[in-house]
Each structure stands twice: as structure tokens, then as C-alpha cells.
Design a protein around this motif. Structure first.
Motif, PDB file in Angstrom:
ATOM      1  N   ARG A  45       0.690  -1.310  -0.007  1.00  0.00           N
ATOM      2  CA  ARG A  45       0.009   0.052  -0.427  1.00  0.00           C
ATOM      3  C   ARG A  45       0.884   1.140  -0.249  1.00  0.00           C
ATOM      4  NH1 ARG A  45      -4.263   1.180   4.834  1.00  0.00           N
ATOM      5  NH2 ARG A  45      -5.196   3.119   4.154  1.00  0.00           N
ATOM      6  N   GLU A  46       0.185   2.435  -0.502  1.00  0.00           N
ATOM      7  CA  GLU A  46       1.694   3.521  -1.017  1.00  0.00           C
ATOM      8  C   GLU A  46       1.806   3.887   0.744  1.00  0.00           C
ATOM      9  OE1 GLU A  46       1.775   7.455  -3.920  1.00  0.00           O
ATOM     10  OE2 GLU A  46       0.838   5.603  -4.755  1.00  0.00           O
ATOM     11  N   GLY A  47       3.072   4.551   0.774  1.00  0.00           N
ATOM     12  CA  GLY A  47       3.287   5.423   1.694  1.00  0.00           C
ATOM     13  C   GLY A  47       3.471   4.633   3.119  1.00  0.00           C
ATOM     14  N   THR A  48       3.610   2.882   2.906  1.00  0.00           N
ATOM     15  CA  THR A  48       3.048   2.695   4.629  1.00  0.00           C
ATOM     16  C   THR A  48       4.314   1.345   4.148  1.00  0.00           C
ATOM     17  OG1 THR A  48       1.796   0.520   3.257  1.00  0.00           O
ATOM     18  CG2 THR A  48       0.704   2.359   4.721  1.00  0.00           C
ATOM     19  N   ASN A  49       4.650   1.716   5.534  1.00  0.00           N
ATOM     20  CA  ASN A  49       5.727   0.645   5.458  1.00  0.00           C
ATOM     21  C   ASN A  49       4.907  -1.241   6.538  1.00  0.00           C
ATOM     22  OD1 ASN A  49       8.247   2.180   4.212  1.00  0.00           O
ATOM     23  ND2 ASN A  49       7.606   3.288   5.750  1.00  0.00           N
ATOM     24  N   ALA A  50       6.417  -1.591   6.932  1.00  0.00           N
ATOM     25  CA  ALA A  50       6.333  -3.054   7.397  1.00  0.00           C
ATOM     26  C   ALA A  50       6.456  -2.867   8.752  1.00  0.00           C
ATOM     27  CB  ALA A  50       6.801  -4.063   6.987  1.00  0.00           C
ATOM     28  N   THR A  51       5.607  -3.611   9.886  1.00  0.00           N
ATOM     29  CA  THR A  51       6.057  -2.581  11.167  1.00  0.00           C
ATOM     30  C   THR A  51       6.851  -3.942  12.124  1.00  0.00           C
ATOM     31  OG1 THR A  51       3.600  -4.648  11.507  1.00  0.00           O
ATOM     32  CG2 THR A  51       3.165  -1.987  11.358  1.00  0.00           C
ATOM     33  N   GLY A  52       7.342  -5.326  11.360  1.00  0.00           N
ATOM     34  CA  GLY A  52       8.279  -5.626  12.189  1.00  0.00           C
ATOM     35  C   GLY A  52       7.422  -7.070  13.163  1.00  0.00           C
ATOM     36  N   GLU A  53       6.015  -6.920  13.433  1.00  0.00           N
ATOM     37  CA  GLU A  53       5.609  -7.646  14.593  1.00  0.00           C
ATOM     38  C   GLU A  53       5.328  -9.199  13.649  1.00  0.00           C
ATOM     39  OE1 GLU A  53       1.348  -7.507  16.921  1.00  0.00           O
ATOM     40  OE2 GLU A  53       1.305  -6.777  14.647  1.00  0.00           O
ATOM     41  N   TRP A  54       6.101  -9.864  14.704  1.00  0.00           N
ATOM     42  CA  TRP A  54       5.973 -11.647  15.172  1.00  0.00           C
ATOM     43  C   TRP A  54       5.074 -11.735  15.106  1.00  0.00           C
ATOM     44  CZ3 TRP A  54       9.961 -13.992  13.862  1.00  0.00           C
ATOM     45  CH2 TRP A  54      11.294 -13.579  14.414  1.00  0.00           C
ATOM     46  N   HIS A  55       3.958 -12.776  14.263  1.00  0.00           N
ATOM     47  CA  HIS A  55       3.039 -13.591  15.086  1.00  0.00           C
ATOM     48  C   HIS A  55       3.150 -15.203  14.369  1.00  0.00           C
ATOM     49  CE1 HIS A  55       3.191 -11.511  10.616  1.00  0.00           C
ATOM     50  NE2 HIS A  55       2.252 -12.333   9.991  1.00  0.00           N
ATOM     51  N   TYR A  56       2.233 -15.569  14.074  1.00  0.00           N
ATOM     52  CA  TYR A  56       1.970 -16.449  13.338  1.00  0.00           C
ATOM     53  C   TYR A  56       0.270 -17.013  13.640  1.00  0.00           C
ATOM     54  CZ  TYR A  56       0.497 -18.504  17.988  1.00  0.00           C
ATOM     55  OH  TYR A  56      -0.409 -18.882  19.082  1.00  0.00           O
ATOM     56  N   HIS A  57       0.276 -18.144  12.311  1.00  0.00           N
ATOM     57  CA  HIS A  57      -1.058 -18.408  11.898  1.00  0.00           C
ATOM     58  C   HIS A  57      -1.767 -19.845  12.240  1.00  0.00           C
ATOM     59  CE1 HIS A  57      -0.276 -15.012   9.586  1.00  0.00           C
ATOM     60  NE2 HIS A  57       0.036 -15.157   9.156  1.00  0.00           N
ATOM     61  N   ASN A  58      -2.592 -19.720  12.868  1.00  0.00           N
ATOM     62  CA  ASN A  58      -3.167 -21.220  13.084  1.00  0.00           C
ATOM     63  C   ASN A  58      -4.609 -21.555  11.926  1.00  0.00           C
ATOM     64  OD1 ASN A  58      -2.630 -21.735  15.717  1.00  0.00           O
ATOM     65  ND2 ASN A  58      -4.681 -20.544  16.277  1.00  0.00           N
ATOM     66  N   LEU A  59      -3.237 -22.287  10.947  1.00  0.00           N
ATOM     67  CA  LEU A  59      -4.386 -22.587   9.737  1.00  0.00           C
ATOM     68  C   LEU A  59      -3.142 -24.147   9.000  1.00  0.00           C
ATOM     69  CD1 LEU A  59      -0.958 -22.466   8.032  1.00  0.00           C
ATOM     70  CD2 LEU A  59      -2.150 -19.897   7.369  1.00  0.00           C
ATOM     71  N   GLN A  60      -3.410 -24.693   8.328  1.00  0.00           N
ATOM     72  CA  GLN A  60      -2.794 -25.664   7.350  1.00  0.00           C
ATOM     73  C   GLN A  60      -1.681 -25.529   6.719  1.00  0.00           C
ATOM     74  OE1 GLN A  60      -6.803 -27.543   5.758  1.00  0.00           O
ATOM     75  NE2 GLN A  60      -7.879 -28.457   8.521  1.00  0.00           N
ATOM     76  N   LEU A  61      -2.060 -24.577   5.502  1.00  0.00           N
ATOM     77  CA  LEU A  61      -1.296 -24.554   4.437  1.00  0.00           C
ATOM     78  C   LEU A  61      -1.068 -22.740   4.044  1.00  0.00           C
ATOM     79  CD1 LEU A  61       0.546 -25.869   2.118  1.00  0.00           C
ATOM     80  CD2 LEU A  61      -1.585 -25.678   0.879  1.00  0.00           C
ATOM     81  N   GLN A  62      -0.083 -23.029   4.070  1.00  0.00           N
ATOM     82  CA  GLN A  62       0.193 -20.958   3.691  1.00  0.00           C
ATOM     83  C   GLN A  62       1.842 -20.851   2.446  1.00  0.00           C
ATOM     84  OE1 GLN A  62       1.295 -18.092   6.459  1.00  0.00           O
ATOM     85  NE2 GLN A  62       0.320 -16.529   5.388  1.00  0.00           N
ATOM     86  N   ILE A  63       1.028 -20.709   1.462  1.00  0.00           N
ATOM     87  CA  ILE A  63       2.320 -20.410   0.174  1.00  0.00           C
ATOM     88  C   ILE A  63       2.202 -19.692  -0.517  1.00  0.00           C
ATOM     89  CG2 ILE A  63       3.182 -21.187  -1.824  1.00  0.00           C
ATOM     90  CD1 ILE A  63       1.769 -24.051  -1.118  1.00  0.00           C
TER      91      ILE A  63
END
Length: 124
Positions: A45-63
């Protein structure tokens, strides 16, 4: 399951995704698979930057497949990795990760199972 075709339409990007610094274009897979999977194009998104926040997802597959630009991600136990156009990442279920930076023109294709999943934020 239903048949689905999605054609590129730049006006279909929205800000209502997981991260405020990305725009998302749903490709109709969640509806077509009755929620078994979700697939979308994500772009910076124009004019925005990553926040560097650690996280994880409860899921079966992520590609994640990089269509253009680059991003730097850090994965717990695997360090930092710069992914560029043509890079493909399988993020195993539950892996702790964070985005550190991305190019202004970043575009990713992401596939996730199931279509609804939980994201757990761990902070900076």
C-alpha cells in the motif's frame, strides 16, 4: 465446490486485509471452495511500511509466491530472508515470522487453507 474465474481488475483491491500496509484482491477461491481455501493477490500500500510485528497463523497450509518487487521476512529458527520476484515460500503451520521491509512495488500471490484462519500477534 463451484467453478470460478477471476480477471485482473485493479479497482478490486481493498484495505480490509490482515495488514494495514497491504492491499488485498480476493480471487474468489474462498467462495468457490466453500471456505476450504483462500487465494489473493497482496500488494504494498503506497506510503506505508511493515511494522515488524512477530506473529503466527493457525492454519493447515500457507504458500506465498512473489509476483514483483521484494520483501524481507524473518522466520523463527531460520533467520532473515529476502524474497524477490519468482520466490516461493511455504510457511509451515505455526511458524513465528515477521515482515521487516518491502519494496513499493511488492506484489504477492498467497494461498491459505482453510479460508478462515486465526492470526496470533506476538508484538515487536
Amino acid at each position: 465446490m463451484k467453478f470460478n474465474i477471476s480477471h485482473a481488475d485493479q479497482s478490486e483491491f481493498s484495505y480490509d486485509g490482515l495488514r494495514q500496509y497491504f492491499e488485498y484482491r480476493d480471487l474468489g477461491i474462498k467462495e468457490a471452495t466453500d471456505g476450504k481455501a483462500v487465494m489473493h493477490v497482496i500488494r504494498a500500500r503506497e506510503g506505508t511500511n511493515a511494522t515488524g510485528e512477530w506473529h503466527y497463523h493457525n492454519l493447515q497450509l500457507q504458500i506465498v509466491y512473489v509476483l514483483k518487487g521484494w520483501a524481507i521476512f524473518e522466520y523463527e529458527g531460520h533467520g532473515q530472508h529476502k524474497i524477490v520476484a519468482g520466490s516461493c515460500v511455504h510457511q509451515p503451520p505455526g511458524i513465528r515470522h515477521r515482515e521487516i521491509a518491502h519494496s513499493d512495488d511488492l506484489e504477492l500471490l498467497e494461498i491459505v487453507l482453510p479460508g478462515e484462519f486465526e492470526t496470533i500477534s506476538l508484538g515487536q
